[in-house]
Design an enzyme around this catalytic site. Structure first.
Site, PDB file in Angstrom:
ATOM      1  N   HIS A 102      41.488  40.706   7.565  1.00 54.30           N
ATOM      2  CA  HIS A 102      41.399  41.920   8.360  1.00 54.30           C
ATOM      3  C   HIS A 102      42.542  41.960   9.363  1.00 54.30           C
ATOM      4  O   HIS A 102      42.794  40.981  10.067  1.00 54.30           O
ATOM      5  CB  HIS A 102      40.039  41.957   9.065  1.00 54.30           C
ATOM      6  CG  HIS A 102      39.921  43.080  10.026  1.00 54.30           C
ATOM      7  ND1 HIS A 102      40.314  44.362   9.721  1.00 54.30           N
ATOM      8  CD2 HIS A 102      39.460  43.130  11.313  1.00 54.30           C
ATOM      9  CE1 HIS A 102      40.089  45.142  10.761  1.00 54.30           C
ATOM     10  NE2 HIS A 102      39.587  44.421  11.734  1.00 54.30           N
ATOM     11  N   CYS A 123      34.325  46.766  10.792  1.00 57.04           N
ATOM     12  CA  CYS A 123      35.528  46.287  10.089  1.00 57.04           C
ATOM     13  C   CYS A 123      35.186  45.611   8.764  1.00 57.04           C
ATOM     14  O   CYS A 123      36.060  45.385   7.929  1.00 57.04           O
ATOM     15  CB  CYS A 123      36.304  45.319  10.966  1.00 57.04           C
ATOM     16  SG  CYS A 123      36.752  46.031  12.548  1.00 57.04           S
ATOM     17  N   ASN A 136      44.926  48.026  14.172  1.00 56.49           N
ATOM     18  CA  ASN A 136      43.632  47.703  13.558  1.00 56.49           C
ATOM     19  C   ASN A 136      43.008  48.991  13.017  1.00 56.49           C
ATOM     20  O   ASN A 136      42.633  49.870  13.798  1.00 56.49           O
ATOM     21  CB  ASN A 136      42.735  47.068  14.619  1.00 56.49           C
ATOM     22  CG  ASN A 136      41.353  46.703  14.084  1.00 56.49           C
ATOM     23  OD1 ASN A 136      40.983  47.069  12.971  1.00 56.49           O
ATOM     24  ND2 ASN A 136      40.585  45.992  14.893  1.00 56.49           N
TER      25      ASN A 136
HETATM   26  N1  ACO Z   1      48.796  45.936  28.712  1.00 57.11           N
HETATM   27  C1  ACO Z   1      49.016  45.114  29.747  1.00 57.11           C
HETATM   28  N2  ACO Z   1      48.098  44.284  30.234  1.00 57.11           N
HETATM   29  C2  ACO Z   1      46.889  44.314  29.656  1.00 57.11           C
HETATM   30  C3  ACO Z   1      46.593  45.164  28.576  1.00 57.11           C
HETATM   31  C4  ACO Z   1      47.617  45.999  28.101  1.00 57.11           C
HETATM   32  N3  ACO Z   1      47.433  46.832  27.072  1.00 57.11           N
HETATM   33  N4  ACO Z   1      45.309  44.957  28.183  1.00 57.11           N
HETATM   34  C5  ACO Z   1      44.818  44.013  28.986  1.00 57.11           C
HETATM   35  N5  ACO Z   1      45.763  43.624  29.888  1.00 57.11           N
HETATM   36  C6  ACO Z   1      45.645  42.645  30.923  1.00 57.11           C
HETATM   37  C7  ACO Z   1      44.216  42.434  31.347  1.00 57.11           C
HETATM   38  O1  ACO Z   1      43.811  43.387  32.293  1.00 57.11           O
HETATM   39  C8  ACO Z   1      44.250  41.041  31.919  1.00 57.11           C
HETATM   40  O2  ACO Z   1      44.767  41.119  33.213  1.00 57.11           O
HETATM   41  P1  ACO Z   1      44.129  40.222  34.401  1.00 57.11           P
HETATM   42  O3  ACO Z   1      44.364  38.799  33.950  1.00 57.11           O
HETATM   43  O4  ACO Z   1      44.919  40.631  35.579  1.00 57.11           O
HETATM   44  O5  ACO Z   1      42.688  40.607  34.431  1.00 57.11           O
HETATM   45  C9  ACO Z   1      45.314  40.337  31.061  1.00 57.11           C
HETATM   46  O6  ACO Z   1      46.061  41.375  30.425  1.00 57.11           O
HETATM   47  C10 ACO Z   1      44.718  39.429  30.012  1.00 57.11           C
HETATM   48  O7  ACO Z   1      43.703  40.126  29.320  1.00 57.11           O
HETATM   49  P2  ACO Z   1      42.893  39.467  28.172  1.00 57.11           P
HETATM   50  O8  ACO Z   1      41.918  40.470  27.630  1.00 57.11           O
HETATM   51  O9  ACO Z   1      42.356  38.176  28.596  1.00 57.11           O
HETATM   52  O10 ACO Z   1      44.065  39.231  27.112  1.00 57.11           O
HETATM   53  P3  ACO Z   1      44.003  38.499  25.725  1.00 57.11           P
HETATM   54  O11 ACO Z   1      45.107  37.528  25.652  1.00 57.11           O
HETATM   55  O12 ACO Z   1      42.640  38.046  25.374  1.00 57.11           O
HETATM   56  O13 ACO Z   1      44.395  39.669  24.719  1.00 57.11           O
HETATM   57  C11 ACO Z   1      43.325  41.137  23.158  1.00 57.11           C
HETATM   58  C12 ACO Z   1      43.593  40.810  24.629  1.00 57.11           C
HETATM   59  C13 ACO Z   1      44.643  41.545  22.497  1.00 57.11           C
HETATM   60  C14 ACO Z   1      42.327  42.293  23.091  1.00 57.11           C
HETATM   61  C15 ACO Z   1      42.752  39.896  22.470  1.00 57.11           C
HETATM   62  O14 ACO Z   1      41.692  39.355  23.207  1.00 57.11           O
HETATM   63  C16 ACO Z   1      42.297  40.194  21.094  1.00 57.11           C
HETATM   64  O15 ACO Z   1      43.065  40.516  20.215  1.00 57.11           O
HETATM   65  N6  ACO Z   1      40.998  40.027  20.812  1.00 57.11           N
HETATM   66  C17 ACO Z   1      40.468  40.254  19.520  1.00 57.11           C
HETATM   67  C18 ACO Z   1      39.764  41.478  19.515  1.00 57.11           C
HETATM   68  C19 ACO Z   1      40.215  42.441  18.464  1.00 57.11           C
HETATM   69  O16 ACO Z   1      41.176  42.309  17.787  1.00 57.11           O
HETATM   70  N7  ACO Z   1      39.396  43.453  18.407  1.00 57.11           N
HETATM   71  C20 ACO Z   1      39.619  44.502  17.542  1.00 57.11           C
HETATM   72  C21 ACO Z   1      38.331  44.974  17.034  1.00 57.11           C
HETATM   73  S1  ACO Z   1      37.416  43.693  16.387  1.00 57.11           S
HETATM   74  C22 ACO Z   1      37.898  43.451  14.929  1.00 57.11           C
HETATM   75  O17 ACO Z   1      38.463  44.289  14.318  1.00 57.11           O
HETATM   76  C23 ACO Z   1      37.611  42.184  14.425  1.00 57.11           C
END
Ligand code: ACO
Length: 329
Positions: free
Chosen positions: A256, A116, A286
């Site tokens: 980003h 990224c 993204n």
């Molecule tokens: N739909 C429904 N439920 C979901 C989904 C979905 N698409 N994805 C995950 N869940 C569930 C998980 O299984 C988990 O369930 P559980 O508690 O029963 O195990 C629950 O939701 C919570 O999951 P988390 O991963 O803890 O959710 P979080 O609030 O952290 O959000 C996310 C996830 C959106 C990926 C967040 O962590 C995030 O944005 N992280 C940043 C990473 C990013 O943006 N990466 C992109 C590439 S890196 C970059 O470009 C910088």
């Protein structure tokens, strides 16, 4: 060039695939729902290519538009830097395909891999090459077809990404505008939090690795989130200090576009106002290295920023890598 102070942006362009993938579409593919995706990421739609569309076509379209905007011919370009991790093939560099597609016969061309952060790494390099007089007209493109490495059965990741490309043309200036400061950095200790294990020499393309979908990306979302906010705020402060400016001097900060919550958390740390914060992650998801040049082109063409305005760019990605830049348009 004699007395060149720095590089300035001469033109910008973007290429966005027509096809839109909505949260409702994803509800039919994996166990997810619109409310979860919007609440956790802010993403409502993302644009994706039709299968078989290579990155070079998007990157060339963005590059051509940037050249048109700058009033330059492709023959004027002496270097093409393409930030990407989803090129057409392993080699030759996709930048070479772009060179042919746009007719930039006088340019050297290579791809730059910083996930990224690819576009801001490229911007810093291009600025340095122009300041030293080694190159005069550089096309810096950030482009990705991230859907080529998405596991469409993994709801944790498949809802987050989109395809696209953005480009800027840089040239030397003696004026008090252009790229005032840049900062880039990396920390390979965290390479296991966001990566694509297949397609390289570590994991050969064996039937077992194909079965285990090693060509798709892996991510520890929460950890990435935490590091992204800390690293982006740190690099932005470094670039501000180097340029002798404060956040309140900036008309707009384009960070980003990975997740609305990351953008908001960064805004809080940097004490940015809503007006200073650019958001289009809701429409594009993204797009990795493409997200900043796409947003910059939108902001310029929509009149959100104009000549003379100070703009901050800041990114974070796999590696981990990060970068920032302060620019007077
Ligand atoms: N739909 C429904 N439920 C979901 C989904 C979905 N698409 N994805 C995950 N869940 C569930 C998980 O299984 C988990 O369930 P559980 O508690 O029963 O195990 C629950 O939701 C919570 O999951 P988390 O991963 O803890 O959710 P979080 O609030 O952290 O959000 C996310 C996830 C959106 C990926 C967040 O962590 C995030 O944005 N992280 C940043 C990473 C990013 O943006 N990466 C992109 C590439 S890196 C970059 O470009 C910088």
């Amino acid at each position: 060039m004699d007395n060149c102070k720095r590089a300035m942006i001469l033109g910008t362009g973007r290429a966005i695939p027509e096809k839109v993938l909505t949260n409702a579409d994803l509800e039919k593919m994996v166990d997810t729902n619109d409310a979860w995706i919007v609440e956790r990421s802010g993403i409502r739609t993302r644009h994706i290519v039709e299968p078989g569309t290579p990155l070079s076509s998007l990157a060339a379209e963005a590059g051509k538009k940037a050249l048109e905007d700058a009033g330059l011919s492709a023959k004027d370009v002496d270097l093409i830097i393409l930030g990407t991790v989803t090129g057409d093939m392993k080699f030759p560099a996709t930048a070479c395909f772009v060179q042919t597609l746009i007719g930039a016969d006088n340019a050297a061309a290579f791809d730059l891999s910083a996930a990224c952060s690819g576009f801001l790494y490229g911007l810093q390099l291009a600025d340095s090459l122009i300041r030293t007089g080694i190159h005069q007209r550089i096309l810096v493109i950030g482009g990705e077809i991230l859907t080529s490495m998405v596991n469409w059965e993994d709801r944790n990741t498949c809802v987050l990404f989109g395809d696209g490309a953005g480009a800027v043309v840089l040239g030397p200036t003696q004026q008090d505008r252009g790229i005032l400061a840049t900062d880039i950095g990396a920390n390979g200790n965290f390479s296991n939090l966001l990566y694509n294990p297949g397609c390289g020499s570590l994991n050969m393309p064996t039937p077992e690795n194909a079965r285990d979908k090693l060509h798709t990306l892996r991510m520890e979302g929460r950890e990435v989130f935490r590091h992204a906010v800390v690293c982006m705020s740190r690099t932005m402060k470094k670039s501000l200090k180097a340029s002798g400016l404060a956040t309140e001097d900036l008309e707009l900060v384009i960070s980003h576009q990975a997740n609305l919550r990351i953008i908001e958390a960064l805004g809080k740390r940097l004490k940015l106002t809503e007006k200073q914060t650019y958001v289009n992650v809701d429409r594009y998801g993204n797009t990795s290295a493409a997200s900043i040049p796409i947003a910059l082109d939108e902001a310029r063409r929509d009149g959100r920023v104009k000549e003379g305005d100070l703009v901050g760019l800041v990114t974070f990605g796999a590696g981990f890598t990060w970068g920032s830049s302060i620019i007077r348009l």
